[in-house]
Structure formats: structure tokens, C-alpha cells
Enzyme design. Structure first.
Site, PDB file in Angstrom:
ATOM      1  N   PRO A   1       0.552   4.766  -2.272  1.00 35.96           N
ATOM      2  CA  PRO A   1       0.231   4.521  -3.654  1.00 35.96           C
ATOM      3  C   PRO A   1      -1.373   4.437  -3.715  1.00 35.96           C
ATOM      4  O   PRO A   1      -2.058   4.166  -2.992  1.00 35.96           O
ATOM      5  CB  PRO A   1       0.675   2.827  -3.521  1.00 35.96           C
ATOM      6  CG  PRO A   1       1.880   2.815  -2.737  1.00 35.96           C
ATOM      7  CD  PRO A   1       1.367   3.788  -1.572  1.00 35.96           C
ATOM      8  N   ASN A   2      -1.692   5.001  -5.207  1.00 34.88           N
ATOM      9  CA  ASN A   2      -3.106   4.950  -5.467  1.00 34.88           C
ATOM     10  C   ASN A   2      -3.921   6.148  -4.711  1.00 34.88           C
ATOM     11  O   ASN A   2      -5.162   6.495  -5.192  1.00 34.88           O
ATOM     12  CB  ASN A   2      -3.734   3.740  -5.086  1.00 34.88           C
ATOM     13  CG  ASN A   2      -3.167   2.676  -6.010  1.00 34.88           C
ATOM     14  OD1 ASN A   2      -2.941   2.715  -7.553  1.00 34.88           O
ATOM     15  ND2 ASN A   2      -2.792   1.438  -5.321  1.00 34.88           N
TER      16      ASN A   2
ATOM     17  N   ARG B   1     -11.482   6.549  -7.425  1.00 35.96           N
ATOM     18  CA  ARG B   1     -11.319   5.297  -7.131  1.00 35.96           C
ATOM     19  C   ARG B   1     -12.041   4.967  -6.054  1.00 35.96           C
ATOM     20  O   ARG B   1     -12.151   5.456  -4.804  1.00 35.96           O
ATOM     21  CB  ARG B   1      -9.788   5.172  -6.356  1.00 35.96           C
ATOM     22  CG  ARG B   1      -9.300   3.961  -5.832  1.00 35.96           C
ATOM     23  CD  ARG B   1      -7.914   4.116  -5.131  1.00 35.96           C
ATOM     24  NE  ARG B   1      -7.496   2.810  -4.361  1.00 35.96           N
ATOM     25  CZ  ARG B   1      -6.834   2.577  -3.429  1.00 35.96           C
ATOM     26  NH1 ARG B   1      -6.456   4.045  -2.770  1.00 35.96           N
ATOM     27  NH2 ARG B   1      -6.591   1.596  -3.045  1.00 35.96           N
TER      28      ARG B   1
ATOM     29  N   ASN C   1      -0.793   8.273   5.324  1.00 33.37           N
ATOM     30  CA  ASN C   1      -1.583   7.083   4.945  1.00 33.37           C
ATOM     31  C   ASN C   1      -0.742   6.315   4.005  1.00 33.37           C
ATOM     32  O   ASN C   1      -0.562   6.758   2.635  1.00 33.37           O
ATOM     33  CB  ASN C   1      -2.813   7.871   3.924  1.00 33.37           C
ATOM     34  CG  ASN C   1      -3.790   6.652   3.887  1.00 33.37           C
ATOM     35  OD1 ASN C   1      -3.365   5.437   3.802  1.00 33.37           O
ATOM     36  ND2 ASN C   1      -4.905   7.262   3.014  1.00 33.37           N
TER      37      ASN C   1
ATOM     38  N   ALA D   1      -2.006   0.771   0.685  1.00 30.75           N
ATOM     39  CA  ALA D   1      -1.639  -0.950   0.871  1.00 30.75           C
ATOM     40  C   ALA D   1      -0.433  -1.088   1.334  1.00 30.75           C
ATOM     41  O   ALA D   1      -0.123  -2.329   2.026  1.00 30.75           O
ATOM     42  CB  ALA D   1      -1.937  -1.675  -0.592  1.00 30.75           C
TER      43      ALA D   1
ATOM     44  N   ARG E   1     -12.781  -4.408   7.238  1.00 38.01           N
ATOM     45  CA  ARG E   1     -12.556  -4.662   5.785  1.00 38.01           C
ATOM     46  C   ARG E   1     -11.830  -6.292   5.710  1.00 38.01           C
ATOM     47  O   ARG E   1     -11.893  -6.916   6.507  1.00 38.01           O
ATOM     48  CB  ARG E   1     -11.611  -3.617   4.998  1.00 38.01           C
ATOM     49  CG  ARG E   1     -12.464  -2.208   5.088  1.00 38.01           C
ATOM     50  CD  ARG E   1     -11.685  -1.199   4.237  1.00 38.01           C
ATOM     51  NE  ARG E   1     -11.967  -1.800   2.705  1.00 38.01           N
ATOM     52  CZ  ARG E   1     -11.051  -1.221   1.917  1.00 38.01           C
ATOM     53  NH1 ARG E   1     -10.165  -0.081   2.141  1.00 38.01           N
ATOM     54  NH2 ARG E   1     -11.184  -1.563   0.353  1.00 38.01           N
TER      55      ARG E   1
HETATM   56  C1  DQA Z   1      -6.191   3.011   2.819  1.00 33.82           C
HETATM   57  C2  DQA Z   1      -6.598   1.565   3.011  1.00 33.82           C
HETATM   58  C3  DQA Z   1      -5.669   0.399   2.320  1.00 33.82           C
HETATM   59  O1  DQA Z   1      -5.927  -0.777   2.807  1.00 33.82           O
HETATM   60  C4  DQA Z   1      -5.926   0.646   0.809  1.00 33.82           C
HETATM   61  O2  DQA Z   1      -4.950  -0.163   0.308  1.00 33.82           O
HETATM   62  C5  DQA Z   1      -5.548   2.204   0.695  1.00 33.82           C
HETATM   63  C6  DQA Z   1      -6.110   3.317   1.339  1.00 33.82           C
HETATM   64  C7  DQA Z   1      -7.391   3.926   3.497  1.00 33.82           C
HETATM   65  O3  DQA Z   1      -6.832   5.202   3.542  1.00 33.82           O
HETATM   66  O4  DQA Z   1      -8.472   3.560   3.767  1.00 33.82           O
HETATM   67  O5  DQA Z   1      -5.036   2.434  -0.331  1.00 33.82           O
HETATM   68  O6  DQA Z   1      -4.907   3.280   3.342  1.00 33.82           O
END
Ligand code: DQA
Length: 145
Positions: free
Chosen positions: A10-11, A18, A72, A75, A105
Site C-alpha cells: 500500500p501507498n 509521498r 516491501n 504499513a 522510526r
Molecule cells: C516502508 C515503511 C513502512 O512503515 C511504511 O508504512 C511504508 C514504507 C518503507 O519502505 O520504508 O509504506 O515499508
């Protein structure tokens, strides 16, 4: 010839726009171009997949004919037991990659529920996390790691 599947959760379709301080200025397209170049150099076939939907990530893990996976999970890394179960059930090597250093983080990001089902994890090196993860999967397939 070995085939490796690279999965973005996701994202990650928003890469480049982003939170560039965490994730860099490069886009998903640019990342995939670099991965493809490396795949050619390493002599493997590459397939890539991005989805914002947990179930779609599980479906592709269950049905892919790739020999190994770079993932990857975004989240979902931090809470998806169903994705972890799919990774655990997949027969080939899986390496988890993160652009940011999840261990440096927020507390909720410092745990990966996926990592225990993967061969290893590379975190914090930007695009290089994916490139090194691809190298690792290829080496594992060649039984060099
Ligand atoms: C991520 C780290 C995750 O915590 C975050 O939600 C992401 C990207 C990273 O590639 O650093 O979407 O997986």
C-alpha cells in the site's frame, strides 16, 4: 532462467510524491527501471506488482510462478498476519525490503510481523534496499547465500 517477483504494498504507488524525506524523490517507475536493469545484469526475469489491497498481495503470492520474491509490504509490515502466513506458505526465498530504516522510526514501525517468515530484511537504504534484496534473492536461488 529464474524469475523473481517484486511486490510493493500500500501507498508505494505514491513514491516520489509521498514523504520524500523518508522515501526519496524517485518514483515507482524509476525504481522498477533500476530493478529491471539489475535483473538483466544478474540474468533473471523480473515481474513487478503493486497493490493497495492486502488480499491482492496474498493472491499473487499464492499464484505466482516466480522462484523468489522481494517484498516491501508498506504499513502491512507491522500488522498483517495474513500476509505473513502467505509469505510463510510460499516455497521460495523471500527478502523483505524497506526504503526507510523502520528500526529508527516510530515504535509501531519498528516491528515487522513479516520478517520472521522471510529469509532476511534490508531496511533504510532507499532504492538500494530493493536492489540488494534482489541480489540476495538471486544468490539464494543460485545457492550462493
Ligand atoms: C516502508 C515503511 C513502512 O512503515 C511504511 O508504512 C511504508 C514504507 C518503507 O519502505 O520504508 O509504506 O515499508
Amino acid at each position: 532462467m529464474h524469475k523473481v517477483l517484486v511486490i510493493h504494498g500500500p501507498n508505494l504507488n505514491r513514491l516520489g510524491q509521498r514523504d520524500p524525506l523518508q522515501y526519496g524523490a524517485g518514483t515507482l517507475k524509476e525504481l522498477e527501471r533500476s530493478l529491471l536493469e539489475l535483473a538483466v545484469e544478474l540474468g533473471v526475469t523480473l515481474e513487478t506488482f503493486q497493490s493497495n489491497h492486502e488480499g491482492k498481495l496474498i493472491d499473487i503470492i499464492q499464484t505466482t510462478d516466480a522462484h523468489g520474491i522481494v517484498i516491501n509490504p508498506g504499513a502491512l509490515t507491522h500488522y498483517s498476519y495474513s500476509l505473513r502466513d502467505a509469505v510463510a506458505d510460499y516455497p521460495g526465498p523471500v527478502v523483505e525490503a524497506h526504503l526507510s530504516n523502520i528500526h529508527a522510526r516510530e515504535p509501531f514501525r519498528q516491528q515487522s510481523v513479516i520478517a520472521g517468515a522471510a529469509k532476511g530484511q534490508i531496511s533504510g537504504l532507499g532504492f538500494n534496499s530493493y536492489l540488494l534484496a534482489l541480489r540476495a534473492v538471486v544468490a539464494l536461488l543460485a545457492e550462493e547465500l
